[in-house]
Design an enzyme around this catalytic site. Structure first.
Site, mmCIF file in Angstrom:
data_model
loop_
_atom_site.group_PDB
_atom_site.id
_atom_site.type_symbol
_atom_site.label_atom_id
_atom_site.label_comp_id
_atom_site.label_asym_id
_atom_site.label_seq_id
_atom_site.Cartn_x
_atom_site.Cartn_y
_atom_site.Cartn_z
ATOM 1 N N THR A 12 28.316 -62.407 -9.465
ATOM 2 C CA THR A 12 27.892 -63.459 -8.533
ATOM 3 C C THR A 12 26.389 -63.719 -8.618
ATOM 4 O OG1 THR A 12 29.604 -62.640 -7.088
ATOM 5 C CG2 THR A 12 28.033 -64.137 -6.105
ATOM 6 N N VAL A 129 16.732 -56.078 -0.636
ATOM 7 C CA VAL A 129 16.826 -56.055 0.835
ATOM 8 C C VAL A 129 16.804 -57.485 1.353
ATOM 9 C CG1 VAL A 129 15.787 -55.235 2.978
ATOM 10 C CG2 VAL A 129 15.542 -53.877 0.889
ATOM 11 N N ASP A 198 24.661 -48.836 3.459
ATOM 12 C CA ASP A 198 23.913 -49.960 2.885
ATOM 13 C C ASP A 198 22.628 -50.210 3.696
ATOM 14 O OD1 ASP A 198 24.002 -52.667 1.238
ATOM 15 O OD2 ASP A 198 23.734 -53.254 3.326
ATOM 16 N N LYS A 202 18.546 -49.795 2.677
ATOM 17 C CA LYS A 202 17.586 -50.896 2.842
ATOM 18 C C LYS A 202 16.403 -50.492 3.725
ATOM 19 C CE LYS A 202 21.078 -54.454 1.985
ATOM 20 N NZ LYS A 202 22.132 -55.267 2.601
ATOM 21 N N GLY A 305 24.874 -63.276 -1.207
ATOM 22 C CA GLY A 305 25.386 -64.514 -1.806
ATOM 23 C C GLY A 305 24.620 -64.869 -3.052
HETATM 24 N N1 HSE Z 1 26.974 -55.622 1.527
HETATM 25 C C1 HSE Z 1 25.759 -56.228 1.927
HETATM 26 C C2 HSE Z 1 25.902 -56.810 3.315
HETATM 27 C C3 HSE Z 1 25.297 -57.348 1.032
HETATM 28 O O1 HSE Z 1 26.995 -56.869 3.879
HETATM 29 O O2 HSE Z 1 24.892 -57.247 3.846
HETATM 30 C C4 HSE Z 1 24.451 -56.923 -0.085
HETATM 31 O O3 HSE Z 1 23.325 -56.212 0.296
#
Ligand code: HSE
Length: 433
Positions: A12, A129, A198, A202, A305
């Site tokens: 993507t 991030v 995640d 970040k 995205g």
């Molecule tokens: N999996 C992450 C989120 C997107 O849901 O924000 C990529 O960092």
């Protein structure tokens, strides 16, 4: 002058990045000097909508990081391996690197940046991030004159989408997660998002930049959103709060430049509805930075995205191209390289001072609230509000919000309450900002 890019990954974000680089018209002229030279893919047979010269594609990713013609390797594979090894090999071969890989940077940043500094190459990670939100470069450059006191944000779109729907629909976590998976907003294995991994990656990266030091990922305290219930969201609403998964990096009060201690944490949080992050909904991300003399500044936008993330990736490629254009032998540019050596000191979560929201289930009988008050008082926990509104499963539901309290003291009070038998159960404990 042309800068040759070796792109690793055409998923993507890779496709979004290639689209920008292949049609630079109407954008900064510098983009016209950036050429996609090789593209590493998993399969040559996959059908793709992207109009790209097929002879650029290869499944031999190593050949890209070893190709003497490639100036900048753009790693968009995701996952830990082979991404980490390819990044290190690219650096060893004197190539600059752009990556969107927060998992690799949060775990192996020290190894990667040490190697990059030794080789005199750049590793840029704006897309790691907040997707398309420019926050990495602003922390390095535009906010560089400030002493940052805190960085906090909604940095995971999946959990923000789930919590937003739970709030608007009054639904429980499990049913919204299942629907989000069906709609493609949550992964089949949602662990990295819903359990806070995640967001922890970040905030570790943001903290390292904001507080000028390395961070050990395991020192980031984390709780995900699996235990947030529709009942808590409804009570929070009545009390004037909204529940968000916050990632927080904060200089502890009383910290001095010589003895800085940080709090690093990811957890669901009750936010006052008037807070700047309270209205960040759906898949959107936002990061609120506070520093002196600036005060507060907030970055808001799409955290994932193809288009947004590619926007960040390409801005990094342009930054490197601009440096290469102006310096024949690049020296570590103090505003875009990462040269911290020491590790930040991080305090234990027991020492964090915050307000707490707690929901108790108890028999509806005389003296219960008195016993709660006594146990809290024994540990120096002062209560801001205590309400008993309804019954659940034939038990009275009591919701307490404390004043600021050291987490260790609060936990000790809860232990006393549990062992005293004053309550049947404590279904929820959440922090309040
Ligand atoms: N999996 C992450 C989120 C997107 O849901 O924000 C990529 O960092």
């Amino acid at each position: 002058m042309t800068f040759k890019v070796g792109l690793l990954g055409l998923g993507t974000v890779g496709t979004g990045t290639a689209e920008i680089l292949l049609s630079p018209a109407g954008r900064l002229p510098l983009l016209k000097e950036i050429e996609i030279y090789r593209v590493g893919v998993r399969s040559l047979d996959k059908s793709r909508t992207l109009q790209i010269d097929k002879t650029l594609l290869t499944t031999d990713l190593e050949s890209i990081v070893n190709d003497p013609e490639v100036d900048i390797v753009v790693e968009l594979l995701g996952g830990l391996e082979p991404a980490r090894s390819l990044i290190l090999k690219a650096i060893a071969n004197g190539k600059h690197v752009v990556t969107a890989n927060k998992a690799v940077i949060a775990r192996f940043g020290p190894e990667i940046f040490t190697a990059a500094n030794e080789k005199g190459v750049y590793v840029l990670l704006e897309a790691a991030v907040g997707g398309g939100i420019p926050v990495i470069q602003p922390l390095k450059q535009s906010l560089g004159a400030n002493r940052i006191t805190s960085v906090m944000g909604i940095v995971n779109g999946t959990t923000n989408y789930i919590l937003t729907r739970m709030t608007t629909e009054g639904a429980d976590f499990g049913e919204v997660l299942a629907d989000a998976q069906k709609l493609g907003y949550a992964e089949a294995d949602p662990t990295a998002d819903v359990d806070g991994f995640d967001a922890a990656d970040k905030i570790a990266i943001l903290a390292s930049l904001a507080f000028n030091g390395r961070i050990k990922l395991e020192e980031v305290y984390k709780e995900g959103i699996r235990n947030v219930s529709a009942a808590d969201i409804a009570y929070a609403d009545k009390l004037g709060f909204i529940i968000k998964l916050l990632a927080i990096a904060k200089r502890e009060e009383g910290s001095t430049e010589e003895s800085d201690r940080l709090q690093l944490r990811v957890h669901p949080t009750l936010l006052p509805k008037s807070h700047p992050l309270a209205s960040v909904n759906g898949v959107y991300n936002a990061i609120l930075v506070e520093g002196e003399p600036l005060g507060q500044v907030m970055f808001y936008g799409r955290g994932a995205g193809a288009g947004p993330t590619a926007s960040a990736v390409v801005s990094d490629i342009m930054n490197i191209a601009a440096v290469l254009k102006t310096e024949t032998v690049p020296i570590p540019h103090p505003l875009i390289s990462c040269s911290h050596q020491h590790y930040c000191s991080v305090g234990p979560v027991e020492d964090v001072v915050s307000r707490f929201y707690t929901r108790f289930l108890t028999n509806d009988q005389a003296g219960v609230i008195g016993k709660l008050g006594t146990s809290f008082g024994n540990h120096g926990v002062s209560l801001e509000s205590i309400v008993q509104i309804g019954m659940r499963d034939n038990l009275a539901e009591i919701v307490v919000v404390t004043h600021d309290v050291r987490e260790g003291n609060f936990r000790a009070a809860l232990d006393e309450i549990r062992t005293s038998g004053a309550v049947d159960s404590i279904p929820s404990i959440l922090r309040v900002l």
